[in-house]
Design a protein around this motif. Sequence first.
Motif, PDB file in Angstrom:
ATOM      1  N   PHE A 187       0.844  -1.192   0.000  1.00  0.00           N
ATOM      2  CA  PHE A 187       0.000   0.000   0.000  1.00  0.00           C
ATOM      3  C   PHE A 187       0.879   1.242   0.000  1.00  0.00           C
ATOM      4  N   ASP A 188       0.627   2.138  -0.939  1.00  0.00           N
ATOM      5  CA  ASP A 188       1.322   3.423  -0.991  1.00  0.00           C
ATOM      6  C   ASP A 188       0.455   4.388  -1.792  1.00  0.00           C
ATOM      7  N   SER A 189      -0.260   5.255  -1.070  1.00  0.00           N
ATOM      8  CA  SER A 189      -1.164   6.208  -1.711  1.00  0.00           C
ATOM      9  C   SER A 189      -0.498   7.546  -1.978  1.00  0.00           C
ATOM     10  N   GLY A 190       0.816   7.598  -1.671  1.00  0.00           N
ATOM     11  CA  GLY A 190       1.499   8.876  -1.809  1.00  0.00           C
ATOM     12  C   GLY A 190       1.336   9.756  -0.602  1.00  0.00           C
ATOM     13  N   GLY A 191       0.663   9.249   0.431  1.00  0.00           N
ATOM     14  CA  GLY A 191       0.450  10.019   1.639  1.00  0.00           C
ATOM     15  C   GLY A 191       1.448   9.668   2.720  1.00  0.00           C
ATOM     16  N   SER A 192       1.005   9.728   3.954  1.00  0.00           N
ATOM     17  CA  SER A 192       1.905   9.549   5.091  1.00  0.00           C
ATOM     18  C   SER A 192       2.024   8.099   5.544  1.00  0.00           C
ATOM     19  N   VAL A 193       1.149   7.203   5.039  1.00  0.00           N
ATOM     20  CA  VAL A 193       1.163   5.810   5.460  1.00  0.00           C
ATOM     21  C   VAL A 193       1.445   4.918   4.254  1.00  0.00           C
ATOM     22  N   HIS A 194       2.369   3.988   4.425  1.00  0.00           N
ATOM     23  CA  HIS A 194       2.662   3.020   3.369  1.00  0.00           C
ATOM     24  C   HIS A 194       3.252   1.780   4.021  1.00  0.00           C
ATOM     25  N   GLY A 195       3.033   0.633   3.392  1.00  0.00           N
ATOM     26  CA  GLY A 195       3.532  -0.596   3.989  1.00  0.00           C
ATOM     27  C   GLY A 195       3.128  -1.821   3.201  1.00  0.00           C
ATOM     28  N   VAL A 196       3.255  -2.992   3.847  1.00  0.00           N
ATOM     29  CA  VAL A 196       3.021  -4.262   3.187  1.00  0.00           C
ATOM     30  C   VAL A 196       2.308  -5.217   4.137  1.00  0.00           C
ATOM     31  N   LEU A 197       1.372  -5.997   3.593  1.00  0.00           N
ATOM     32  CA  LEU A 197       0.709  -7.090   4.283  1.00  0.00           C
ATOM     33  C   LEU A 197       1.068  -8.381   3.563  1.00  0.00           C
ATOM     34  N   GLY A 198       1.130  -9.498   4.309  1.00  0.00           N
ATOM     35  CA  GLY A 198       1.501 -10.728   3.639  1.00  0.00           C
ATOM     36  C   GLY A 198       1.047 -11.978   4.355  1.00  0.00           C
ATOM     37  N   LEU A 199       0.922 -13.057   3.571  1.00  0.00           N
ATOM     38  CA  LEU A 199       0.665 -14.402   4.073  1.00  0.00           C
ATOM     39  C   LEU A 199       1.749 -15.317   3.521  1.00  0.00           C
ATOM     40  N   PHE A 200       2.188 -16.282   4.349  1.00  0.00           N
ATOM     41  CA  PHE A 200       3.257 -17.183   3.927  1.00  0.00           C
ATOM     42  C   PHE A 200       2.926 -18.600   4.369  1.00  0.00           C
ATOM     43  N   TYR A 201       3.123 -19.546   3.440  1.00  0.00           N
ATOM     44  CA  TYR A 201       2.901 -20.964   3.732  1.00  0.00           C
ATOM     45  C   TYR A 201       4.130 -21.743   3.294  1.00  0.00           C
ATOM     46  N   PHE A 202       4.553 -22.678   4.147  1.00  0.00           N
ATOM     47  CA  PHE A 202       5.724 -23.496   3.846  1.00  0.00           C
ATOM     48  C   PHE A 202       5.427 -24.937   4.220  1.00  0.00           C
ATOM     49  N   ASN A 203       5.772 -25.858   3.313  1.00  0.00           N
ATOM     50  CA  ASN A 203       5.626 -27.283   3.583  1.00  0.00           C
ATOM     51  C   ASN A 203       6.878 -27.965   3.053  1.00  0.00           C
ATOM     52  N   GLY A 204       7.660 -28.529   3.963  1.00  0.00           N
ATOM     53  CA  GLY A 204       8.931 -29.113   3.555  1.00  0.00           C
ATOM     54  C   GLY A 204       9.190 -30.445   4.220  1.00  0.00           C
ATOM     55  N   ALA A 205       9.992 -31.260   3.563  1.00  0.00           N
ATOM     56  CA  ALA A 205      10.399 -32.553   4.113  1.00  0.00           C
ATOM     57  C   ALA A 205      11.880 -32.735   3.854  1.00  0.00           C
ATOM     58  N   ALA A 206      12.611 -33.128   4.895  1.00  0.00           N
ATOM     59  CA  ALA A 206      14.050 -33.370   4.777  1.00  0.00           C
ATOM     60  C   ALA A 206      14.382 -34.661   5.505  1.00  0.00           C
ATOM     61  N   GLY A 207      15.210 -35.484   4.881  1.00  0.00           N
ATOM     62  CA  GLY A 207      15.565 -36.743   5.514  1.00  0.00           C
ATOM     63  C   GLY A 207      16.826 -37.322   4.928  1.00  0.00           C
ATOM     64  N   GLY A 208      17.231 -38.459   5.482  1.00  0.00           N
ATOM     65  CA  GLY A 208      18.443 -39.084   4.974  1.00  0.00           C
ATOM     66  C   GLY A 208      18.901 -40.216   5.861  1.00  0.00           C
ATOM     67  N   ILE A 209      20.121 -40.659   5.589  1.00  0.00           N
ATOM     68  CA  ILE A 209      20.715 -41.749   6.357  1.00  0.00           C
ATOM     69  C   ILE A 209      22.217 -41.536   6.448  1.00  0.00           C
TER      70      ILE A 209
END
Length: 746
Positions: free
Chosen positions: A369-391
């Motif tokens: 968000f940036d309207s050129g005024g005094s307030v500006h910033g960012v909103l976000g959502l994040f999803y992570f699904n990972g698998a790690a393995g070994g021997i």
Amino acid sequence: MRQGILSAAIGLAMLMHLQQAQAQDAAEPEQAQAQAQNAEASARKPTQLESVTVTARKREETLQDVPIAVSAFTASALFEQNVQNLGDLQGKVPSLQVYAARGSNTTLTAYIRGIGQADPTWGFDPAVGVYLDDVYLARPQGALLDVFDVSRIEVLRGPQGSLYGKNTIGGAIKYVSNPLPKTTQGSVEASIGTHGEQGIKASLGGASDDGVWRARVAAASMHNDGYGDNLTYDSRNGNKNTNAARATLGFFPSDEFSIELALDGMHDNSNPRGAKMLKANRFYPSYRPLDSDYDTRSGMPQVNHSELEGAALTFKWIANADWSFKSITAYRSSETRSNIDFDTLPQKIGDAGGSYSDHQFSQELQANFDSGGSVHGVLGLFYFNGAAGGINRSTFLGSPPYTLLGLSQFAVSSGKVDTRSVAAYADFSWDIDPDWSLDVGLRFTDETKRALILNYAYADPAFQRPIAELANFTGSNSSRNVSPKVSLSWRANDRINLYASYNTGFHSGGYNIRANCAVIPSSCRPIDDEKVQSYELGSKMSFFDDRLMINTSVFHNDYSNIQLSVFTSYTLPGGSTGFFGDYTNAGKGYIQGLEQEFAWKPSEHWTLSGNLAYLRTKYSEYLSGGVDIADSQRFTNAPRWSGGLSLEGQYPLARGGSLGGRINYSYQTKIYPETTLSPLIAQRAYGLWNAGVIWRINEPWTLSLQGSNLADKSYRTTGYNVAALDIVTGFYGAPRTVTLSARYEF
């Protein structure tokens, strides 16, 4: 193979030159737009420093305006300073320790402000986040990225929990590739050097006549002969054999909407780097340490293979004058096979062979968000699904006479760790008035780790007859974290910006994949998240019409639930001894520091730049066997003083082009690279000299002669100290290297 790569690169250069000529007439509108975009740069005086744009707060800002401790390197700066991979940023960024993990060429170990993670095994997460074009790289394997076709690299220092989330409590390293071009452009660079250095880097990009479709491909093939020999197999240690490529296709139907698909891959078929035996081993005392820092007598086959693949789909949409949206969908995977000869000898005192794999899917949604005024910033959502393995298959005292005496031990550690993480974040700035600005951020993370741990002791070197169950369990550990951030900045005048900030972050816990429940039951309990609270004061100042830049930060970090990878020894009731790799929350401590970066351009042709860092680290609690031993412990990879100084000059030539040169010196005081604080592995204070000469022959051609560690200084970066096996070894940084490269650009 290498001749074929060179021939292909030459052919690519000729093809690109032909395409450039064919596209010249169609490129006039794009050239006009490029000229408009470069108007600011053209208006800059020759004596002014370059203005650098960063996205540290996930929106474009100039380096001097953003109230964050961040270092940034443009593509030209990376070339001029001979940054070939992320490890070459060592000495160029305050409080940064970055190098190849032990026997690897491409596995990353990174510490910022004394916080990091040196154990690359699956299940243990890095504490410094690495991002490739805004995609989080969850594993350190292959993360020591080669620098090619890059727009810039940013290093954010201090916890970045509110915007970047988990596993950035030390900081974050952002690798930003070149954007998709509107006209045909590219480059080919070939290099040769000492120690058999050979390399090719090439890129080609272009667009359709209307600019709706755009594409770019880039590749790098880097090779050398390594720095030492395996005297047992008559082969080379650490010979680099790495190939990497990226390809991006973009669809730009309008100025408001775009889609980009990026693919990347890396194949590292290098031999393991050799470690130096630092003392004779009591089990085979006839083997004395070798004179060379890089030679070994290892009896294990030379295996150190890694393969990585990644894909990212990015949507960008400018909805209106106030709001813009971004979606990043990414998938990455890697596979690694490696042998580690802890003792470096033909006998099997401590040998381990392992294979690892991981897969990750991530989805991030951003709204700016940036309207050129005094307030500006960012909103976000994040999803992570990972698998790690070994021997891992480990052999201890697996050679005569200990096999005949029944003292040999054989063990297997295997399993996997699945991670699911969901986060929501917001970061907004309020310009209270023209001089004051308040920045507030918050991130909520919900994460669950599920582990399957299967560890057994075996009676035979073929690992066919299990004799004891060390660990056999499944576990699930969930955590929720809220990471707030508050920053107040004051523009004292047009030249001085001051800020005060409070930042937090967390490094996710999990399970010890080497657990030995039978002997140490606590090793099978979940590991708690470690957390950091950071208080920082900073200034960003420019003087003398932007000819002098000075950026300073002072910080205090409260560090709790510190996670450490250690070797734990034990004695069984029958009197026999053993050990295993443990992972534990040691306690808490604090880190205080001062950082400064500066650049001064006294004239059009000369630039003096440098950085300085001071760190004071201390454990306030360190529990070992229920006893607080904080007073005897030290933070690893945290030198008290470190810094670098660089002098660069560039002069135009009468017949066109220019000739430039640089000389650089970096220095750091004593450092402990590993948790046992072995005095043999600890590296005393040292400094490195580097220099380079660059001849720009008119526009398309550039010749570069670069030298690193010109005084041929011997210095350790890390090592192993396994007391139960009397193993003490050290891995050393590269010796003197000299490289000559030729680059053609269009």
